[in-house]
Structure formats: structure tokens, C-alpha cells
Design a protein around this motif. Structure first.
Motif, PDB file in Angstrom:
ATOM      1  N   UNK A   1      -5.846  29.700  39.168  1.00  0.00           N
ATOM      2  CA  UNK A   1      -5.924  28.286  38.793  1.00  0.00           C
ATOM      3  C   UNK A   1      -5.297  27.403  39.880  1.00  0.00           C
ATOM      4  N   UNK A   2      -6.090  26.524  40.460  1.00  0.00           N
ATOM      5  CA  UNK A   2      -5.616  25.605  41.491  1.00  0.00           C
ATOM      6  C   UNK A   2      -5.492  24.204  40.902  1.00  0.00           C
ATOM      7  N   UNK A   3      -4.350  23.606  41.046  1.00  0.00           N
ATOM      8  CA  UNK A   3      -3.976  22.278  40.541  1.00  0.00           C
ATOM      9  C   UNK A   3      -4.405  22.051  39.087  1.00  0.00           C
ATOM     10  N   UNK A   4      -3.924  22.868  38.137  1.00  0.00           N
ATOM     11  CA  UNK A   4      -4.213  22.622  36.724  1.00  0.00           C
ATOM     12  C   UNK A   4      -3.145  21.704  36.123  1.00  0.00           C
ATOM     13  N   UNK A   5      -3.277  21.426  34.850  1.00  0.00           N
ATOM     14  CA  UNK A   5      -2.164  20.840  34.094  1.00  0.00           C
ATOM     15  C   UNK A   5      -1.462  21.964  33.342  1.00  0.00           C
ATOM     16  N   UNK A   6      -0.241  21.691  32.894  1.00  0.00           N
ATOM     17  CA  UNK A   6       0.516  22.668  32.132  1.00  0.00           C
ATOM     18  C   UNK A   6       0.621  22.313  30.669  1.00  0.00           C
ATOM     19  N   UNK A   7       0.640  21.027  30.381  1.00  0.00           N
ATOM     20  CA  UNK A   7       0.610  20.551  28.995  1.00  0.00           C
ATOM     21  C   UNK A   7      -0.017  19.165  29.003  1.00  0.00           C
ATOM     22  N   UNK A   8      -0.807  18.904  28.007  1.00  0.00           N
ATOM     23  CA  UNK A   8      -1.688  17.751  28.005  1.00  0.00           C
ATOM     24  C   UNK A   8      -0.940  16.426  27.867  1.00  0.00           C
ATOM     25  N   UNK A   9      -0.024  16.316  26.924  1.00  0.00           N
ATOM     26  CA  UNK A   9       0.602  15.025  26.643  1.00  0.00           C
ATOM     27  C   UNK A   9       1.442  14.552  27.823  1.00  0.00           C
ATOM     28  N   UNK A  10       2.397  15.364  28.257  1.00  0.00           N
ATOM     29  CA  UNK A  10       3.358  14.927  29.259  1.00  0.00           C
ATOM     30  C   UNK A  10       2.784  14.863  30.669  1.00  0.00           C
ATOM     31  N   UNK A  11       1.782  15.717  30.952  1.00  0.00           N
ATOM     32  CA  UNK A  11       1.255  15.762  32.311  1.00  0.00           C
ATOM     33  C   UNK A  11       0.287  14.620  32.593  1.00  0.00           C
ATOM     34  N   UNK A  12      -0.632  14.352  31.666  1.00  0.00           N
ATOM     35  CA  UNK A  12      -1.682  13.396  31.990  1.00  0.00           C
ATOM     36  C   UNK A  12      -1.935  12.340  30.921  1.00  0.00           C
ATOM     37  N   UNK A  13      -1.843  12.669  29.644  1.00  0.00           N
ATOM     38  CA  UNK A  13      -2.233  11.702  28.614  1.00  0.00           C
ATOM     39  C   UNK A  13      -1.232  10.552  28.511  1.00  0.00           C
ATOM     40  N   UNK A  14       0.050  10.897  28.444  1.00  0.00           N
ATOM     41  CA  UNK A  14       1.105   9.894  28.290  1.00  0.00           C
ATOM     42  C   UNK A  14       2.318  10.273  29.144  1.00  0.00           C
ATOM     43  N   UNK A  15       2.247  10.180  30.460  1.00  0.00           N
ATOM     44  CA  UNK A  15       3.422  10.503  31.290  1.00  0.00           C
ATOM     45  C   UNK A  15       4.604   9.604  30.912  1.00  0.00           C
ATOM     46  N   UNK A  16       5.713  10.226  30.532  1.00  0.00           N
ATOM     47  CA  UNK A  16       6.873   9.451  30.115  1.00  0.00           C
ATOM     48  C   UNK A  16       6.649   8.664  28.841  1.00  0.00           C
ATOM     49  N   UNK A  17       5.598   8.993  28.088  1.00  0.00           N
ATOM     50  CA  UNK A  17       5.298   8.258  26.865  1.00  0.00           C
ATOM     51  C   UNK A  17       4.451   7.018  27.081  1.00  0.00           C
ATOM     52  N   UNK A  18       3.898   6.827  28.301  1.00  0.00           N
ATOM     53  CA  UNK A  18       3.112   5.634  28.634  1.00  0.00           C
ATOM     54  C   UNK A  18       1.651   6.046  28.789  1.00  0.00           C
ATOM     55  N   UNK A  19       0.757   5.350  28.140  1.00  0.00           N
ATOM     56  CA  UNK A  19      -0.660   5.712  28.133  1.00  0.00           C
ATOM     57  C   UNK A  19      -1.233   5.683  29.545  1.00  0.00           C
ATOM     58  N   UNK A  20      -1.861   6.786  29.945  1.00  0.00           N
ATOM     59  CA  UNK A  20      -2.475   6.914  31.263  1.00  0.00           C
ATOM     60  C   UNK A  20      -3.906   6.396  31.177  1.00  0.00           C
ATOM     61  N   UNK A  21      -4.047   5.113  31.340  1.00  0.00           N
ATOM     62  CA  UNK A  21      -5.326   4.445  31.106  1.00  0.00           C
ATOM     63  C   UNK A  21      -6.395   4.923  32.085  1.00  0.00           C
ATOM     64  N   UNK A  22      -6.044   5.097  33.351  1.00  0.00           N
ATOM     65  CA  UNK A  22      -7.046   5.484  34.344  1.00  0.00           C
ATOM     66  C   UNK A  22      -7.613   6.859  34.042  1.00  0.00           C
ATOM     67  N   UNK A  23      -6.761   7.805  33.734  1.00  0.00           N
ATOM     68  CA  UNK A  23      -7.226   9.167  33.473  1.00  0.00           C
ATOM     69  C   UNK A  23      -8.181   9.195  32.293  1.00  0.00           C
ATOM     70  N   UNK A  24      -7.788   8.563  31.203  1.00  0.00           N
ATOM     71  CA  UNK A  24      -8.626   8.593  30.001  1.00  0.00           C
ATOM     72  C   UNK A  24      -9.951   7.883  30.240  1.00  0.00           C
ATOM     73  N   UNK A  25      -9.920   6.764  30.970  1.00  0.00           N
ATOM     74  CA  UNK A  25     -11.153   6.028  31.246  1.00  0.00           C
ATOM     75  C   UNK A  25     -12.085   6.835  32.139  1.00  0.00           C
TER      76      UNK A  25
END
Length: 632
Positions: A163-187
């Protein structure tokens, strides 16, 4: 005579791996075909297959993806590795997951069925007459995520995972880093989930009538990624956050893994590092590089390692016989050819760095001793940090728009004096910061940079936190890694005017702060892009104050790496600021404090655990591995 040949071949393999490698000596033409894989629930997944020349049966590498693997087994970025696998007698099969490409089913982002589907695919491959019962799963980004989700299911035919450059957990890595909605990724994922759709016309013209009938049934308006993600803002809002992938689930993976992360990965980040630490150390090899998301496949050196890894385990090799270094840290990877200036080697995974602490001082400096007096530094929120208008002002959108001017009054900078010796940091870091504000909530961004002797500061890493999400998971948190719960019940507004401690995670990174340079951290607002990452911050303007002092010990807690075996790769040393992959430089807006900072002596390297005693150890072990070192 054969022994002499093996030794010579082994030496050149090692030198090629560490110092650079030539391209393949011949190009084998694969036999191409396509078809559909029936799942147990009746869903049919489209596959595309390349078989090596010859009679077979062959081992196979699976590229399981939500992009276009079912139409092209090399998918988006696997061709450079896939072509080499064909030369080694390894088939490459691409499979489009349900609801994407030409596959049947309905798209749902990070569906919990993706992993079990992948396990069924692995076992289907093992039953085909062209396969010898051995399957590996590999890929970059989306296929890497799916390879891990498949491996968690432990399908019996699976032999290895790359696995090259995966995520490890969905919420903290990409969906809500630090609890803040990652608008670009989701869009962006709202559109990228349909990357395979335009191929339906082509496939229909080629005679695949199933493709055209599958696509109209793939879309469900309830599962538009950006809409759905915005409606599940807490780690306990949806079961997928814990059950799709998590560090705990990584511990279930029982096959050999060659994992890779890019520290400055502008899309998925580097937090998969924590999850890889849960793998069986006897079956794990890791590569960490500076740079952007997915650029590792541009490196001939990494491709050589990746192909050797898959070839070894798909041809029956055992973990104890794959003697590559357990951990490689590549530093100074250049934008010119995506090769490092230095490779640092360790014989152990995971490493346990020595913990060091730098304390903020009343003069704005960072030093190793706690402060003796108190002071407050303030900035206006949310003045933009230099991370906006990415696509307009910076040619490479992964460069975090770091070249924009720093607006005065929009951040607090804390800086060490000039370092008296090199300081190698590794892993995550925690900025333990005490703040006050008239607001009930603010979003914070921490940027870690190296201020170089030429007056330019190089980007190193970032981290984020919404202050109301400051509650910590006491079990998972460590002095260097604050893990926030992000549960709805734990959200707590700030008391306006009250001094409140926060711990902000800085994503894992490996970087050498060189003697003569200084280390700096900025506390600022995450307004604008960090590469692919645009966070939907709290927009209400206010003032944020950072407090330092004996009772409010704002500090940076980080790890110092053990002494490695360092292999210089480039004769001209580290690349210039503007030639280092995804670590841009800009003019420093703040002076460096006067004097020098004496870096503490390192603790016992043996206790730190993992530095190779000499490169001779690598050579001695590698020369025992006949199958990997020479083509039979």
C-alpha cells in the motif's frame, strides 16, 4: 561458479536499490482480457487482466480500485510497477469496486462491504486456471486503501500487500482533520467516484453491453459524498469511521506488508504511519519520504524495491529471507527525478524515538528549559495564513500555497535560536498550547518550518484542531501524540476569556533540522488550502492569545530519531529549496533569536532501538537471498 554469480548479482541489486537503478532490459507484451467477477450477493465486478507470456499458471497482483482498474489493470499510476511485474511472470488484474467504473452495485463512500468484496475477489482469482493460488494486493492511494481493507479480512490466498500513501483511519486523516470538515476532499471525491463512467461508451463500443447497463444504477442521491460527509461530523456519527479502517484493524493483517507514506502528502496526510505501527514487525517493511501524494512511483529506486517485494512473496519467499532494511527514510527527494539525496536505514520497525521538549519563552523563542516568566502573544483570527489561492498563484497545487506573504498580525511564531548541531525529528509531535479568546470556539493550525541560514524557511509539516474538540483519548494519547476523541458528547465550547490548554497533533514527519538553521512553529488560522486540503473553518472573527510561562507551559513535544546508517545518494547533496519535493521555501518574515541552541546529547542508541550497526549487515543478509537478488 553459481555462488559467485549470486554474490555479484546481490551486490549490484543492493547498490541499485540504494544508489539508483536502471530501467528494465526488455518489455514483455502481456495478454489482455476482461470479464466480470460474481460476488456472493449477485453483484458483478468488472475486471481487466494482463497475463505474462507463457503457459502459466501465474501468481497475480490485484489493483482493486474505485477509479478505473476494471478497464485498465494499471489504473492511474501503477504502470511503472505493473510492467516490471509482467516481466517477472506475475499477472496484474484490475478490479473496479461496486458502484464504480463498469461494475454493478451502488456507490456508497467507504462502504463496509468493500473489504469483504475484496476478499471474495482474492479467492476468485485463486480459483482461476491462470493463477497459481497466490495473490498480492497493491496500489497507490485509493487502491492502497482497498488493499488494506481487503487484507484485514484475511483471505487465505493473499500473500502480501503493497500500500502506497494510504489512509490509516477515515475520520482523523481525511474527513475531519482536527475535527474540522475537509471540504475539498469530500467535494473532489464526489466527482472522482465517477472517474470510470466516461469509459462506458468505449467499453460498449468494444462489445461490453453490461457496462452501459450498470452505470445508470450506480448513483443513489442519498450517498453524494460531500453531502453525506457533512452530515456525520463526529467520530461516533457513523460506524464507518471505526469499522472501515483504523489502527486497531491494521493489527488483523497477517501477511507481509511493504508500506509507504509521504510526509507532506497533501491529500491523505501521513497519519497512516500510526496504523502501520500496529502491524506484525516481523512481516513489515516501511519507506517514508518527503514529497507529495503518489509521487513515489516516479522513483526508479522505489519501483525496484516494490517489484522485489512482490516477486519474493508471490514466488513463495518467507519473511525471514526478505532482508531489505526494515525502515528507510528518504530525505531531500528532488522534483527533478524524484530520488532522494540521502537514504537513512534502520533494522527495526517500529522505532521508538527519544522524546524531547522545547518550551516557549517570554521573548518568543523555543528552548529546552522551562520558562521562568510569563507573557501573552496575540493574533487576529482568521487572517489568512499563507495557504490560499493555490491553483492561481502556485504552479504546483501540492505546494500548500506556501509562497504567499505572511500577513502581519495573523499568527504567532515561536522560534529556536540557531541549532549547534543537526536535529533529526521523527514521527508525530504535539504542540501543547495555552490559549484564550473572547470567542466560544476557534480553529487552529500549527505549521512546523525550518529557518535556514540563507534567511528562507522551508515547510516541514502541519496539524489542526477545532478548540471545542480538545477532549483527549487517554488510552491512545502519548506525550508526542495527542489523540482526540471527536465524539459528540465530548465537544466543549471555550469559556470566553479563560486560559485553556489544548494539544494539537502535528502529523508524522521525518526531517533533519540542520546545524546553523532554526526550528519554528506558527500558530495561525487554517484559512485556505493546504494543498488538496481546504478545511471549513469557523469564520467568526476574534482575537486569539497564546500564553507562555511557568503556569501555562506552551511547548513542542517531539521525537528525535536514533542514529541511522546514512547512505548519500546525490553527489551534490541536498537539493535547493525550490527543488525539494513538496517542501517549498519562502523568505522568513521573523528574525531568529540571538545566540545558539545547544541540542542535548542523544540517549543510548541501543535503547532507541533500530540503527543498523553497519551497512555490512545489510550486505551480508542480502547475499543470502538468491531468488530476490538474481533473476533465476
Amino acid at each position: 561458479m553459481r555462488c559467485a554469480v549470486v554474490r555479484a548479482c546481490g551486490m549490484w541489486w543492493l547498490l541499485g536499490l540504494l544508489m539508483g537503478s536502471a530501467g528494465s532490459s526488455f518489455a514483455a507484451e502481456p495478454a489482455a482480457s476482461y470479464g466480470y467477477i460474481p460476488l456472493s450477493d449477485g453483484t458483478q465486478l468488472r475486471y481487466s487482466l494482463y497475463l505474462p507470456p507463457g503457459a502459466g499458471p501465474f501468481p497475480a497482483t490485484l489493483v482493486y480500485s474505485g477509479y478505473n482498474a476494471g478497464n485498465n489493470p494499471y489504473d492511474i499510476s501503477f504502470a511503472n510497477i505493473g510492467e516490471r511485474l509482467i516481466e517477472r511472470g506475475i499477472a496484474v488484474i484490475g478490479v473496479s469496486l461496486r458502484g464504480t467504473g463498469c461494475s454493478q452495485g451502488t456507490w456508497r463512500p467507504f462502504d463496509l462491504r468493500w473489504g469483504p468484496d475484496g476478499a471474495e475477489v482474492v479467492e476468485w482469482i485463486a480459483q482461476q486456471p491462470w493463477n497459481d493460488g497466490r495473490v498480492a494486493a497493491a496500489g497507490v492511494s485509493f487502491p492502497a486503501i482497498l488493499a488494506l481493507a481487503t487484507a484485514v479480512q484475511r483471505p487465505p490466498a493473499l500473500r502480501a500487500v503493497l500500500p502506497m500513501v494510504p489512509l490509516g483511519e477515515l475520520y482523523r486523516d481525511v474527513a475531519y482533520p482536527g475535527g474540522i470538515f475537509n471540504l475539498t476532499f469530500a467535494t473532489a471525491w464526489t466527482f472522482m467516484q465517477k472517474v470510470g463512467t466516461p469509459f462506458s461508451l468505449f467499453e460498449t463500443l468494444q462489445g461490453d453491453t453490461r457496462c452501459g447497463t450498470a452505470i445508470p444504477l450506480q448513483n443513489d442521491p442519498r450517498h453524494i459524498t460531500v453531502v453525506e460527509a457533512a452530515q456525520i461530523p463526529y467520530a461516533d456519527s457513523d460506524e464507518r469511521y471505526e469499522r472501515f479502517l483504523s489502527p486497531e484493524l491494521f493489527a488483523r493483517i497477517s501477511v507481509p506488508v511493504l508500506g509507504q507514506v509521504a510526509w507532506q502528502d497533501e491529500q491523505l496526510g501521513s497519519r497512516a504511519w500510526h496504523a502501520f505501527e500496529r502491524l506484525d514487525p516481523s512481516r513489515t517493511w516501511m519507506v517514508g519520504v518527503n514529497g507529495a501524494h503518489g509521487t513515489i512511483v516516479n522513483s526508479a529506486r522505489f519501483r525496484e524495491l516494490a517489484v522485489a517485494f512482490l516477486d519474493h512473496f508471490l514466488h513463495g519467499g518467507q519473511p525471514q529471507d526478505f532482508a531489505a532494511p526494515r525502515l528507510q527514510i528518504w530525505k531531500g527527494m528532488s522534483t527533478a527525478d524524484y530520488e532522494p539525496a540521502v537514504v537513512e536505514l534502520y533494522d527495526r520497525w517500529p522505532l521508538e524515538p527519544e522524546t524531547l521538549t522545547l518550551y516557549a519563552q517570554p521573548d518568543g523563542s523555543l528552548r529546552f528549559e522551562p520558562p521562568s516568566a510569563a507573557r501573552m502573544f496575540s493574533y487576529l483570527y482568521p487572517l489568512p495564513a499563507p495557504s490560499t489561492l493555490t491553483l492561481i498563484l502556485v504552479p504546483n497545487p501540492t505546494q500548500l500555497t506556501y509562497l504567499l506573504p505572511v500577513i502581519p498580525g495573523g499568527s504567532v511564531a515561536l522560534t529556536t535560536p540557531t541549532l549547534d548541531q543537526d536535529l533529526r525529528i521523527l514521527g508525530p509531535a504535539s504542540l501543547d498550547v495555552w490559549i484564550s479568546t473572547p470567542a466560544s470556539d476557534v480553529d487552529l493550525q500549527v505549521s512546523l518550518v525550518e529557518v535556514r541560514p540563507d534567511g528562507r524557511e522551508m515547510f516541514v509539516q502541519r496539524g489542526w484542531l477545532r478548540a471545542s474538540h480538545r477532549a483527549l483519548d487517554a488510552v491512545r494519547s502519548t506525550p508526542r501524540l495527542p489523540v482526540h476523541t471527536h465524539r459528540q458528547a465530548d465537544v466543549q465550547a471555550l469559556t470566553p476569556g479563560a486560559i485553556t490548554p489544548l494539544r494539537i497533533e502535528i502529523m508524522p514527519v521525518a526531517h533533519t533540522f540542520h546545524a546553523g538553521s532554526a526550528l519554528r512553529v506558527y500558530v495561525e488560522a487554517p484559512l485556505g488550502f493546504s494543498g488538496f486540503r481546504q478545511l471549513a473553518l469557523n469564520p467568526l472573527p476574534t482575537t486569539v492569545s497564546v500564553h507562555v510561562g511557568p503556569q501555562t507551559p506552551t511547548r513542542l513535544v517531539f521525537g528525535r530519531a536514533p542514529q541511522p546508517v546514512s547512505i548519500p545518494v546525490r553527489a551534490d547533496g541536498l537539493p535547493a529549496c525550490d527543488r525539494t519535493e513538496n517542501q517549498p521555501c519562502r523568505s522568513s518574515p521573523e528574525p531568529i533569536p540571538e545566540g545558539n541552541l545547544q541540542v542535548p546529547a542523544a540517549e543510548d542508541e541501543g535503547r532507541g532501538g533500530g540503527a543498523l550497526a553497519s551497512i555490512g549487515l545489510v550486505l551480508a543478509v542480502l547475499l543470502r537471498r538468491r531468488r530476490l537478488l538474481c533473476v533465476q
